[in-house]
Design a protein around this motif. Structure first.
Motif, mmCIF file in Angstrom:
data_model
loop_
_atom_site.group_PDB
_atom_site.id
_atom_site.type_symbol
_atom_site.label_atom_id
_atom_site.label_comp_id
_atom_site.label_asym_id
_atom_site.label_seq_id
_atom_site.Cartn_x
_atom_site.Cartn_y
_atom_site.Cartn_z
ATOM 1 N N TYR A 1 -1.956 11.440 3.181
ATOM 2 C CA TYR A 1 -2.288 10.308 2.289
ATOM 3 C C TYR A 1 -1.217 9.209 2.378
ATOM 4 O O TYR A 1 -1.519 8.014 2.337
ATOM 5 N N LEU A 2 0.036 9.629 2.526
ATOM 6 C CA LEU A 2 1.152 8.676 2.625
ATOM 7 C C LEU A 2 1.259 8.035 4.006
ATOM 8 O O LEU A 2 2.073 7.126 4.206
ATOM 9 N N GLY A 3 0.501 8.541 4.960
ATOM 10 C CA GLY A 3 0.613 8.000 6.321
ATOM 11 C C GLY A 3 1.815 8.519 7.072
ATOM 12 O O GLY A 3 2.287 7.873 8.008
ATOM 13 N N LEU A 4 2.319 9.693 6.689
ATOM 14 C CA LEU A 4 3.510 10.233 7.337
ATOM 15 C C LEU A 4 3.161 10.977 8.612
ATOM 16 O O LEU A 4 4.065 11.389 9.326
ATOM 17 N N VAL B 1 0.832 -1.198 0.000
ATOM 18 C CA VAL B 1 0.000 0.000 0.000
ATOM 19 C C VAL B 1 0.872 1.256 0.000
ATOM 20 O O VAL B 1 0.653 2.190 -0.780
ATOM 21 N N ALA B 2 1.886 1.291 0.863
ATOM 22 C CA ALA B 2 2.746 2.466 0.956
ATOM 23 C C ALA B 2 3.501 2.692 -0.349
ATOM 24 O O ALA B 2 3.668 3.837 -0.793
ATOM 25 N N ALA B 3 3.966 1.618 -0.984
ATOM 26 C CA ALA B 3 4.702 1.760 -2.236
ATOM 27 C C ALA B 3 3.812 2.331 -3.333
ATOM 28 O O ALA B 3 4.213 3.232 -4.082
ATOM 29 N N ALA B 4 2.590 1.804 -3.429
ATOM 30 C CA ALA B 4 1.675 2.299 -4.461
ATOM 31 C C ALA B 4 1.306 3.754 -4.211
ATOM 32 O O ALA B 4 1.253 4.574 -5.150
ATOM 33 N N ALA C 1 1.703 9.882 -4.959
ATOM 34 C CA ALA C 1 2.098 11.159 -4.367
ATOM 35 C C ALA C 1 3.230 11.808 -5.151
ATOM 36 O O ALA C 1 3.237 13.027 -5.371
ATOM 37 N N TRP C 2 4.202 11.012 -5.577
ATOM 38 C CA TRP C 2 5.338 11.535 -6.346
ATOM 39 C C TRP C 2 4.859 12.116 -7.671
ATOM 40 O O TRP C 2 5.304 13.182 -8.106
#
Length: 223
Positions: A220-223, A175-178, A183-184
């Motif tokens: 969105y990235l969970g940061l 999930v984080a990779a996708a 985001a990038w």
């Protein structure tokens, strides 16, 4: 190494730097498609045949400009980072570094991320410089261990793509990779919209709007 050879190498390096500096001014005026070795040689007061000792073809010059551009962006991305900062702040610093680079060097940004130059194919030696900023992003995602909340795993067909992404963000969840790719992409989309005029007559406070969007992407990235 002889002193004579060292002197020759120094002169060559200076000539290459002068040619690429002039090429960047031509890039701003003519665009990548209009870049001309003959025109650069004429401005330098040298025979057009002489410039080919440094750049045999226009594609060689484009490659040098592209590598220089990616190197400058990579330098800015890496300089933005403070390892003791929280991942969200590191992400924001990276995003603003990309935007600042684009606004300061718009024609180089356009060469890297704008329309492809007709007939030009970037060689393999552009890949490592191009990845430097991406690697910074990958480290931020890898360091932010919590998975994004309320997230749906990517479809199984994306498995090989996810594995490839882990080369720059080892150990992250699917999930984080996708989400990192999304985001990038959104980061460069926002920068390109601002730089290429899509925000004209619409967005006035552009830095603030950009910052808000990048903070939303951090969540969105969970940061």
């Amino acid at each position: 190494m002889s002193a004579a050879k060292t002197a020759r190498e120094r002169v060559r390096a200076e000539m290459v730097r002068e040619i690429t500096d002039i090429a960047r001014t031509h890039l701003a005026r003519e665009g990548a498609a209009g870049l001309s070795l003959r025109a650069i040689a004429r401005e330098m007061g040298m025979a057009s045949s002489a410039i080919h000792r440094y750049f045999p073809t226009k594609d060689d010059l484009l490659t040098a400009l592209i590598i220089d551009g990616y190197t400058a962006l990579g330098d800015a991305a890496e300089a933005s980072q403070h390892d003791q900062a929280a991942p969200a702040e590191r992400w924001l610093a990276l995003c603003h570094a990309v935007r600042d680079f684009a606004l300061a060097r718009p024609h180089e940004y356009a060469l890297l991320y704008g329309s492809p130059v007709p007939g030009y194919r970037a060689p393999a030696d552009t890949v490592a410089p191009a990845l430097r900023a991406t690697v910074v992003c990958g480290r931020i995602i890898a360091d932010a261990t919590p998975a994004p909340p309320d997230s749906t795993p990517p479809p199984a067909v994306l498995g090989p793509d996810i594995e490839a992404l882990r080369q720059v963000m080892p150990g992250v969840s699917d999930v984080a990779a996708a989400r990192a790719v999304t985001a990038w992409t959104a980061l460069f989309g926002a920068v390109s919209f601002e730089l290429f005029g899509q925000f004209d007559n619409t967005i006035t406070h552009r830095r603030e709007f950009f910052d808000h969007g990048m903070r939303s992407l951090a969540r969105y990235l969970g940061l």
